[in-house]
Enzyme design. Structure first.
Site, PDB file in Angstrom:
ATOM      1  N   ILE A 132       0.872  -1.176   0.000  1.00 50.19           N
ATOM      2  CA  ILE A 132       0.000   0.000   0.000  1.00 50.19           C
ATOM      3  C   ILE A 132       0.909   1.225   0.000  1.00 50.19           C
ATOM      4  O   ILE A 132       1.792   1.361   0.855  1.00 50.19           O
ATOM      5  CB  ILE A 132      -0.931  -0.016   1.228  1.00 50.19           C
ATOM      6  CG1 ILE A 132      -1.829  -1.268   1.196  1.00 50.19           C
ATOM      7  CG2 ILE A 132      -1.768   1.255   1.287  1.00 50.19           C
ATOM      8  CD1 ILE A 132      -2.693  -1.414  -0.040  1.00 50.19           C
ATOM      9  N   ASN A 152       0.131   4.587   0.145  1.00 50.11           N
ATOM     10  CA  ASN A 152      -0.228   5.595   1.145  1.00 50.11           C
ATOM     11  C   ASN A 152      -1.499   5.096   1.823  1.00 50.11           C
ATOM     12  O   ASN A 152      -2.541   4.969   1.175  1.00 50.11           O
ATOM     13  CB  ASN A 152      -0.461   6.961   0.478  1.00 50.11           C
ATOM     14  CG  ASN A 152      -0.918   8.027   1.468  1.00 50.11           C
ATOM     15  OD1 ASN A 152      -1.731   7.782   2.354  1.00 50.11           O
ATOM     16  ND2 ASN A 152      -0.384   9.235   1.320  1.00 50.11           N
ATOM     17  N   LYS A 180      -3.557   6.341   3.802  1.00 50.91           N
ATOM     18  CA  LYS A 180      -4.696   7.259   3.898  1.00 50.91           C
ATOM     19  C   LYS A 180      -5.434   7.343   2.562  1.00 50.91           C
ATOM     20  O   LYS A 180      -6.655   7.154   2.503  1.00 50.91           O
ATOM     21  CB  LYS A 180      -4.208   8.648   4.322  1.00 50.91           C
ATOM     22  CG  LYS A 180      -5.333   9.652   4.506  1.00 50.91           C
ATOM     23  CD  LYS A 180      -4.823  11.010   4.990  1.00 50.91           C
ATOM     24  CE  LYS A 180      -4.431  10.952   6.460  1.00 50.91           C
ATOM     25  NZ  LYS A 180      -4.202  12.306   7.023  1.00 50.91           N
ATOM     26  N   GLU A 194     -10.421   0.115  -7.999  1.00 50.71           N
ATOM     27  CA  GLU A 194     -11.677  -0.547  -8.338  1.00 50.71           C
ATOM     28  C   GLU A 194     -11.974  -1.748  -7.436  1.00 50.71           C
ATOM     29  O   GLU A 194     -13.019  -2.375  -7.557  1.00 50.71           O
ATOM     30  CB  GLU A 194     -11.633  -1.000  -9.805  1.00 50.71           C
ATOM     31  CG  GLU A 194     -11.547   0.180 -10.763  1.00 50.71           C
ATOM     32  CD  GLU A 194     -11.071  -0.218 -12.147  1.00 50.71           C
ATOM     33  OE1 GLU A 194     -10.050  -0.945 -12.230  1.00 50.71           O
ATOM     34  OE2 GLU A 194     -11.694   0.178 -13.130  1.00 50.71           O
TER      35      GLU A 194
END
Lengths: 739, 168
Positions: free
Chosen positions: A619, A621, A623, A695
């Site tokens: 991941i 970021n 946030k 998505e």
């Protein structure tokens, strides 16, 4: 320094796991955030030029036929009107599809759908142009239109490239201990990004400059150049900020060509913004679907057969067909398999990609069917899915690059409190509400698309990233800065990111969940090249080199960048997909859990809480990634409960062509949403070891809600969206269970 | 027509087509493009501004009707270097993605917090006589005129709740 890297082999390790700057993955605030919240980020219709005038598109008022004449007299006589621009050959009939490099269908004398833009009225002011657009008299010779999807479904033509089968599915269905064979239907939908499609066009000599609300600038530039008969290097598209896309801005749309033609004819800059109604009527939509899903299973719950066949619609000569079975093909096992799409030709606006084309509606059917199968076999729905995870791709026999789906299912079930669910439908009541819980798996294919970026390390210990990649709300500005900061040992504040201009190296663009990984890899590679130069300059091997706080170190020796970089260091890198695309199944996975209330008297459905656990490689970021998943899950609420474009089957109009009648989820529809990411690395995907997430959140989210509705009130509605009219006549006796 | 608009404390004398909406006057004539056009029909809330402190959809009113009114747009709430508490909270909570609905959300939230402070009830207020509490449910209900297709809703509510001092 130019380098090209092809993703032919899994990468052993990523520098991002060794640089130890603690920047990558951290949930830092968006670097462009202050501009956005202060209203100072400029979108495509917010650039002004001396002499600029306004154009308003005029759409056809019939769904099929031919224009026999346009009378400009009344429109031209109005004050302030400068021109009625028509060009039957050059105007775009259709918006473009994503990644296409040729112009979309051109030619507007023949009418293919209601609202097809046929002329542009240009005036000194927007008010004058809007008024005159209503005064343009267009005569038509109407033709018979094909407008009724369900009535015409028997005429669907198979899309040959989508037909796949293995084994004998009919036999598997007959021999099954339990089977499901049912049809799900989903409606036409629109991306409805908040920023309407807009182009501000001006010519500098023989070069066209368009400030355009687009997602994929390098291919959009080729589409626009092709449409206008220009060399691509004579077209420049700029999109620093894009007000959402969700697929609707992948290709160019009609206002771009109209604005360019008008600007050339008038020798003045021209701005054209679609009205919200035009966005609904003339830009891409997601096709309605009719999906037949078949599942055959033994008493142990293991699938022996699976089928997912889909009917969609599109304009004549258009072969895009919502690939509803995209993830069905690899998500679950079962020897006998059959997949395929067929297309009904309709006089309705172009069907193309909307967020998660395929899974967004395909998973409603597949995961609904799995819920039904779980009940038929009396196996917990989470357990049923875990029993059916295939070791390799069930048809292509390829390994998964990474797949933490079982872990997502377990973690999500635990975090949500799934063990406390009452599996008996219509058995939990609180006040006036039936309460139910449902779940579904999430899966979305991962891709890498050719992408380039230039990174310049300046003499001031700052780095500049330049690429024509876009940030449509996805967080591109921020994650590219994080990658460069992590790689170069600089603070994020020392990274400048310039995006959205085809004057920069060509990027993948924003689409298909491939943007972050593709553009991010190009930045990673360029930074890696800069690191090699810095290593040479302090006499270190790349492995020995440590960069941090603007210093290059080798063991105890350290030199500041200011000494090593006496003139700007520039590296341009390109990543290309390679053999790992053919040798691995690549997808991100997750698990959705939802709790709903169904009103005992009205059938109104309220989503009470949602939980998603996802695994998508690294991941970048936490946030912005979480926000992407929340956004997808809320799209899932709309898909399940409210969104439906209503096409009039007599007139060809879109009945609800505005935001009051096309029901997006609003604040009051959205409950608390929990998102968790599991730690994962995908070595076959790209050197970042990351997979796409834009998505993933929508995939399966609506199915979890629909399954929760069944658990709440015992009604299986397979016709989306689940509006209360489909429930109210058959609601269970409210007094059967006391609150 | 001549009209003098007072926007963010500055007077602007304009000579404009009387059909010009307040939204288009701000965007096209004053180059205050922070106020967004999402639908031009009062259906999305992207054009929300504060008129004498009250939130309105600026697409649903004509500029020439606002001689002498105090108009506040998102640009009037701050500068990028000194954000308002709500703007800073939107950044911290990631209460946006593409940013297009964001100025409208922030202007709307600014006005909405004043409405709650003034005791205005909403559809979800249980006791119409008592001061409404700043709950997540109240915030969501009162912000439902501001659409966000990126669907940053939970984060927007977090941002507003923090600034408004909502009960957890």
């Amino acid at each position: 320094m130019n380098i090209t890297f092809k993703m032919d082999e899994p990468v052993g390790s990523s520098l991002l796991d060794h640089t130890r700057q603690n920047v990558i993955s951290r949930p830092i605030d968006r670097i462009e955030g202050p501009l956005k919240v202060a209203g100072r980020a400029r979108y495509s219709a917010e650039f002004k030029f001396p002499g600029m005038v306004h154009g308003v598109l005029v759409g056809s008022t019939i769904p099929a036929g031919t224009i026999t004449g346009i009378n400009e007299t009344r429109a031209r006589a109005l004050p302030g009107v400068l021109a009625v621009v028509t060009d039957y050959e050059t105007f775009l009939r259709n918006p473009g599809q994503g990644l296409e490099t040729e112009a979309p269908a051109q030619g507007v004398r023949e009418i293919a759908y209601f609202g097809q833009p046929v002329a542009l009225v240009v005036a000194e002011t927007f008010e004058a142009a809007r008024n005159a657009a209503g005064a343009l008299d267009i005569a038509y010779a109407p033709a018979e239109a094909r407008l009724d999807f369900r009535a015409l479904q028997s005429e669907a033509r198979p899309k040959e490239s989508s037909q796949k089968s293995q084994g004998d599915l009919d036999r598997a269905m007959m021999d099954a201990a339990a089977s499901i064979d049912a049809v799900w239907t989903t409606p036409s939908q629109n991306s409805a990004a908040m920023e309407p499609h807009a182009s501000t066009a001006l010519w500098e000599g023989d070069t066209l400059i368009v400030y355009g609300a687009y997602q994929m600038l390098s291919s959009d530039r080729q589409q626009l150049a092709d449409a206008l008969g220009l060399a691509p290097d004579k077209v420049r598209i700029i999109a620093h900020y894009v007000g959402g896309g969700f697929g609707a801005k992948l290709g160019i749309s009609q206002e771009s060509v109209a604005a360019a033609l008008a600007a050339r004819a008038l020798n003045r800059p021209v701005q054209v913004v679609m009205t919200r109604q035009q966005v609904f009527e003339a830009t891409v939509r997601r096709s309605e679907t009719i999906q037949r899903v078949r599942l055959a299973a033994g008493a142990d719950g293991r699938l022996t057969g699976i089928g997912h066949e889909t009917i969609t619609a599109n304009l004549p000569d258009e072969d895009f067909s919502e690939p509803a079975s995209a993830s069905t093909q690899f998500l679950y096992g079962g020897e006998a398999r059959r997949f395929g799409n067929s297309i009904v030709t309709l006089n309705q606006v172009l069907s193309a990609s909307m967020r998660a084309p395929g899974e967004a509606v395909g998973m409603l059917a597949l995961e609904g069917a799995m819920d039904e199968l779980a009940e038929a076999l009396d196996i917990d729905p989470v357990e049923l899915r875990k029993r059916n995870l295939p070791p390799r791709h069930p048809m292509d026999d390829l390994p998964f690059s990474s797949r933490s789906l079982a872990e997502c299912l377990d973690h999500g079930a635990s975090a949500f409190g799934w063990a406390d669910r009452n599996p008996r439908p219509a058995n939990r009541r609180e006040g006036e509400w039936w309460i139910g819980q449902g779940m579904a798996a999430a899966a979305r294919s991962n891709m890498l698309i050719t992408s380039s970026a230039r990174v310049t390390l300046g003499t001031d210990s700052r780095a500049l990233i330049e690429t024509d990649m876009t940030d449509i709300g996805t967080g591109t500005y921020t994650i590219l800065a994080q990658i460069a900061a992590e790689m170069l040992g600089l603070p994020v504040e020392a990274i400048d990111v310039h995006l959205g201009d085809t004057a920069f190296p060509a990027a993948a663009g924003s689409g298909g969940s491939f943007g972050a990984a593709s553009a991010g890899t190009s930045v990673y590679l360029a930074c890696k090249r800069l690191r090699e130069t810095l290593a040479e300059r302090i006499g270190a091997t790349p492995e020995e080199l440590v960069l941090s706080e603007g210093m290059a170190r080798r063991g105890n020796a350290a030199k500041p960048f200011s000494e090593l970089v006496t003139e700007p260091l520039v590296a341009t890198a390109t990543v290309e997909p390679g053999k790992t695309e053919e040798n691995f199944v690549q997808a991100a996975f997750g698990a959705h859990f939802a709790e709903v209330g169904v009103h005992v008297h009205t059938g109104e459905i309220r989503v009470r809480r949602m939980h998603g656990t996802f695994a998508a490689g690294r991941i970048l970021n936490e946030k912005t990634a979480r926000s992407q998943c929340i956004g997808g899950m809320v799209f899932g609420i709309g898909t399940a409960l409210t969104e439906e474009l209503v096409h009039d089957t007599r007139l060809g109009t879109i009945v609800n062509h505005d935001l009051a009648e096309y029901h997006l989820p609003v604040h009051a529809d959205v409950p608390r949403i929990d998102v968790v990411f599991l730690e994962e690395r995908d070595h076959a995907a790209n050197p970042l070891l990351a997979k796409g997430i834009g998505e993933l959140g929508i995939s399966g989210a609506g199915a979890a809600i629909a399954n929760a509705v069944y658990n709440a009130c015992g009604m299986r509605v397979r016709d989306f969206p689940l509006t209360l009219d489909k429930l109210i006549a058959h609601l269970p006796d409210p007094d059967a269970v006391q609150p | 027509m001549h009209v003098t608009l007072s926007v963010n404390g500055t007077e602007h004398a304009l000579d404009i087509d009387p059909r010009t909406t307040l939204l288009d006057a701000l965007r096209d004539h004053l180059d205050l493009t922070g106020t967004k056009k999402g639908c031009d029909h009062g259906q999305c809330g992207a054009c929300t501004i504060l008129l004498d402190g009250k939130r309105i959809n600026s697409c649903l009113t004509l500029a020439v009707m606002h001689e002498g009114d105090a108009i506040t747009t998102v640009e009037g709430l701050s500068t990028p270097d000194a954000l308002s508490p709500l703007q800073a909270a939107f950044v911290a909570h990631d209460g946006y993605q593409c940013g297009y609905c964001t100025p409208g959300q922030i202007c709307s939230a600014t006005g909405m917090l004043e409405e709650i402070a003034a005791g205005w009830p909403s559809h979800v207020t249980d006791d119409l006589e008592a001061d409404p509490a700043l709950t997540r449910e109240e915030i969501s209900e009162r912000m439902s005129g501001n659409l966000c297709r990126c669907s940053a809703y939970p984060n927007i509510v977090d941002a507003i709740a923090e600034v408004g001092g909502a009960a957890k």
